[in-house]
Design an enzyme around this catalytic site. Structure first.
Site, PDB file in Angstrom:
ATOM      1  N   LYS A  34      13.846 -12.444  38.819  1.00 51.21           N
ATOM      2  CA  LYS A  34      15.165 -11.978  39.381  1.00 51.21           C
ATOM      3  C   LYS A  34      15.850 -11.415  38.197  1.00 51.21           C
ATOM      4  CE  LYS A  34      19.565 -12.859  40.993  1.00 51.21           C
ATOM      5  NZ  LYS A  34      20.815 -13.610  41.404  1.00 51.21           N
ATOM      6  N   ASN A  45      23.649 -19.277  46.208  1.00 51.85           N
ATOM      7  CA  ASN A  45      23.603 -20.555  45.280  1.00 51.85           C
ATOM      8  C   ASN A  45      25.144 -21.369  45.795  1.00 51.85           C
ATOM      9  OD1 ASN A  45      23.327 -21.773  41.838  1.00 51.85           O
ATOM     10  ND2 ASN A  45      23.139 -22.833  43.711  1.00 51.85           N
TER      11      ASN A  45
END
Length: 269
Positions: A111, A220
């Site tokens: 990522k 997250n």
């Protein structure tokens, strides 16, 4: 002779990223939890198969004296998505990805995020474009974090990124999807997976992203920062599935006035 209609559910279609098919459309981060036990229980409750790892902040073997995330979330069970969180230049991002590949025995799915400033954590698009170009040439499969600009999203796709991940709102803000029209435009014009990344605050935000047609959601803080991360992870799993099913089912059009559930037309009186 009766015919049984087969109903499509969220589990009937998978998420294809870089040639690999995943059942879960929820990707979760591994930072900000109070300890490794909470990390493990939350990830398990989320049902996620892909977990992101901030290489500059998480031990995956760099320090043998510290707990290793690989022991908590083994690569035999999860696909690791090393990310370049905390990088503010293309050079740092490329260096971080190469370190991840070395630590993870040639793992090439990453990522990419290159930040513009510490206050907003908005992406620096110029630096991100530069890093993406270098990484793709170097054989990496790049999932790229970007703003919600449909033109830029298409540019990253054209470069060869395997997935494009526009923000819903600033990282960690919990504001939800601030510009659903841009997200919808990005989705409609894409031929690679589009995943909302950053800004999700609660389950309804995740469901909305999926109802817009996104292929998945990465989060997250929304889980790790909740009062009960494990319970929130479970809620997010359900929201992703419900949102996907709603998208597949096709919602009714919005109307200004009422439409009776039981119309009078065709009645027997």
């Amino acid at each position: 002779m009766s015919t049984v209609m087969k109903h499509t559910t969220a589990n009937d279609d998978g998420l294809l990223i870089a040639g690999r098919l995943y059942t879960s459309r929820l990707l979760v981060g591994t930072g900000k939890y109070k300890d490794m036990d909470e990390t493990q229980r939350s990830v398990e409750a989320s049902g996620a198969e892909i977990v992101t790892v901030a290489i500059r902040r998480t031990n995956i073997g760099q320090d043998p004296k510290q707990p290793n995330l690989l022991d908590t979330l083994p690569m035999s069970k999860y696909t690791y998505l090393p990310n370049t969180a905390g990088c503010y230049s293309a050079e740092d991002a490329v260096r971080t990805c190469r370190l991840a590949r070395e630590l993870l025995d040639g793992h090439d799915l990453v990522k990419l995020e290159v930040l513009g400033d510490e206050k907003t954590l908005f992406p620096d698009i110029i630096q991100t474009l530069s890093a993406a170009e270098t990484l793709i040439k170097d054989g990496f499969k790049v999932m790229v974090y970007t703003n919600d600009d449909p033109i830029i999203a298409k540019r990253f796709e054209g470069m060869g990124c395997v997935a494009v991940m526009p923000l819903a709102a600033p990282i960690g803000s919990g504001l939800g999807i601030r510009n659903p029209y841009n997200i919808r435009t990005i989705v409609e014009n894409a031929t690679v997976p589009i995943l909302v990344d950053a800004g999700v605050g609660t389950a309804s935000d995740a469901a909305i992203a999926m109802e817009l047609g996104c292929d998945g959601v990465l989060m997250n803080t929304a889980i790790a920062g909740a009062k009960d991360p494990v319970l929130m992870a479970s809620a997010m799993k359900k929201a992703i599935e419900a949102g996907r099913e709603a998208f597949l089912a096709g919602r009714i059009p919005r109307k200004r006035f009422a439409s009776a559930s039981s119309p009078l037309d065709g009645t027997f009186f």
